[in-house]
Design a protein around this motif. Structure first.
Motif, PDB file in Angstrom:
ATOM      1  N   THR A 269       9.251  88.906   2.354  1.00 12.98           N
ATOM      2  CA  THR A 269       9.830  88.038   3.177  1.00 12.98           C
ATOM      3  C   THR A 269      11.155  90.084   3.819  1.00 12.98           C
TER       4      THR A 269
ATOM      5  N   ASP B 129      12.171  91.257   7.373  1.00 10.42           N
ATOM      6  CA  ASP B 129      13.321  91.102   7.396  1.00 10.42           C
ATOM      7  C   ASP B 129      13.654  92.859   8.084  1.00 10.42           C
TER       8      ASP B 129
ATOM      9  N   THR C 235      14.778  94.927  11.633  1.00  8.11           N
ATOM     10  CA  THR C 235      16.069  95.476  12.086  1.00  8.11           C
ATOM     11  C   THR C 235      15.965  96.684  11.848  1.00  8.11           C
TER      12      THR C 235
ATOM     13  N   ASP D 129      13.277  81.497  13.429  1.00  8.12           N
ATOM     14  CA  ASP D 129      14.049  80.034  12.774  1.00  8.12           C
ATOM     15  C   ASP D 129      15.215  80.313  11.725  1.00  8.12           C
ATOM     16  N   GLY D 130      16.679  79.046  11.336  1.00  6.74           N
ATOM     17  CA  GLY D 130      16.635  78.775  10.614  1.00  6.74           C
ATOM     18  C   GLY D 130      17.838  80.649  10.905  1.00  6.74           C
ATOM     19  N   ARG D 131      17.485  81.540  11.251  1.00  4.57           N
ATOM     20  CA  ARG D 131      18.809  82.503  11.365  1.00  4.57           C
ATOM     21  C   ARG D 131      19.206  82.742  12.901  1.00  4.57           C
ATOM     22  N   ALA D 132      20.483  83.983  12.731  1.00  6.35           N
ATOM     23  CA  ALA D 132      20.903  83.490  13.676  1.00  6.35           C
ATOM     24  C   ALA D 132      20.551  84.577  14.788  1.00  6.35           C
TER      25      ALA D 132
ATOM     26  N   ARG E 181      19.410  87.212  17.172  1.00 11.28           N
ATOM     27  CA  ARG E 181      19.591  89.022  16.552  1.00 11.28           C
ATOM     28  C   ARG E 181      19.380  89.653  18.494  1.00 11.28           C
TER      29      ARG E 181
ATOM     30  N   SER F 164      11.727  83.576  20.525  1.00 10.77           N
ATOM     31  CA  SER F 164      11.693  82.513  19.109  1.00 10.77           C
ATOM     32  C   SER F 164      10.310  82.604  18.307  1.00 10.77           C
TER      33      SER F 164
ATOM     34  N   LEU G 213       9.832  84.444  11.373  1.00 10.09           N
ATOM     35  CA  LEU G 213      10.348  85.111  10.806  1.00 10.09           C
ATOM     36  C   LEU G 213       8.735  85.181  10.999  1.00 10.09           C
TER      37      LEU G 213
END
Ligand code: ZN
Length: 239
Positions: free
Chosen positions: A162, A166, A170, A190-193, A195, A208, A211
């Motif tokens: 993960t 992530d 970024t 899914d499940g995150r703010a 960006r 969307s 991850l």
């Protein structure tokens, strides 16, 4: 959690586990399979294997630079890098597999022997960015995990740690933002703010999904498993 928040040992461990993952995907392939295509346009698996081997050699040069202060760039030029890959791709299967494992071992040795002070020494990447030598751990991590998928022998973004996914997200959003690409694009995991690539422009399209799917799309490796609000959008280039 981002990659560069991890301790050095953990970063190197993730780079090495990526190498093991690449080696495992490579082991699925017969010598004859090496003639087959990768996910990268114009590159056979031979080209990719040569590139991943020579990339480790190029990172060794950056670590030598960090250790000695004598400037040794990753590649002499873009042309030299491309020529090296083209020539490497003509090697026999055993030589190609050896090129990979030999340079992996050399890179490991450089990381193991790098003096403590040299990890913060500034070196320059092939893209012209100035970074501390510790960045080689992320540069290699990115290469081995993603190119394992590019081998097209069963590697999946869903297998990545993960923290790698992530940090890729970024990294990619940061590059797009700096190059003024992907304005109006929003990545919603899914499940995150969600960006936005650029905070100050209105959202024009949202991608969307889970991850691994969103990262896979953002790296330009296909749109399976993601929803794209305005159809047919391809991601801006990243590297
Ligand atoms: Zn690469």
């Amino acid at each position: 959690m981002e990659f560069d928040e991890l301790e050095l040992d953990e970063r190197l461990l993730i780079a090495r586990s990526g190498t093991a993952y690449f080696a495992q995907c490579l082991a699925e392939l017969s010598d004859r399979d090496l003639d087959g295509d990768t996910l990268l346009p114009g590159w056979t698996r031979r080209h990719l294997l040569a590139h991943v081997g020579y990339n480790a050699a190029a990172l060794c040069r950056l670590l030598d630079w960090a250790a000695t202060g004598i400037e040794t760039p990753m590649y002499a030029s873009t042309e030299q890098r491309a020529r090296e890959i083209d020539e490497g791709a003509t090697l026999g299967p055993a030589a190609l597999r050896n090129l990979f494992s030999h340079n992996v071992a050399r890179l490991d040795e450089r990381w193991r022997d790098l003096p403590a002070r040299a990890w913060t020494a500034q070196v320059r990447t092939a893209q012209g960015r100035t970074v501390p030598a510790v960045e080689t751990s992320w540069m290699r991590t990115r290469e081995v995990w993603i190119h394992a998928v590019d081998l097209a022998s069963g590697g999946r973004f869903g297998d990545f740690p993960t923290v790698v996914l992530d940090s890729l997200l970024t990294d990619i959003i940061g590059v797009w933002h700096r190059k003024d690409l992907g304005t109006g694009l929003v990545l919603a995991v899914d499940g995150r703010a969600a960006r936005a690539v650029s905070q100050d422009s209105p959202a024009t399209n949202t991608v969307s999904g889970p991850l691994a799917g969103v990262v896979r799309w953002a790296t330009g490796r296909g749109a399976a498993g993601v929803q794209i609000q305005v159809d047919g959008l391809t991601p801006p280039s990243w590297l």
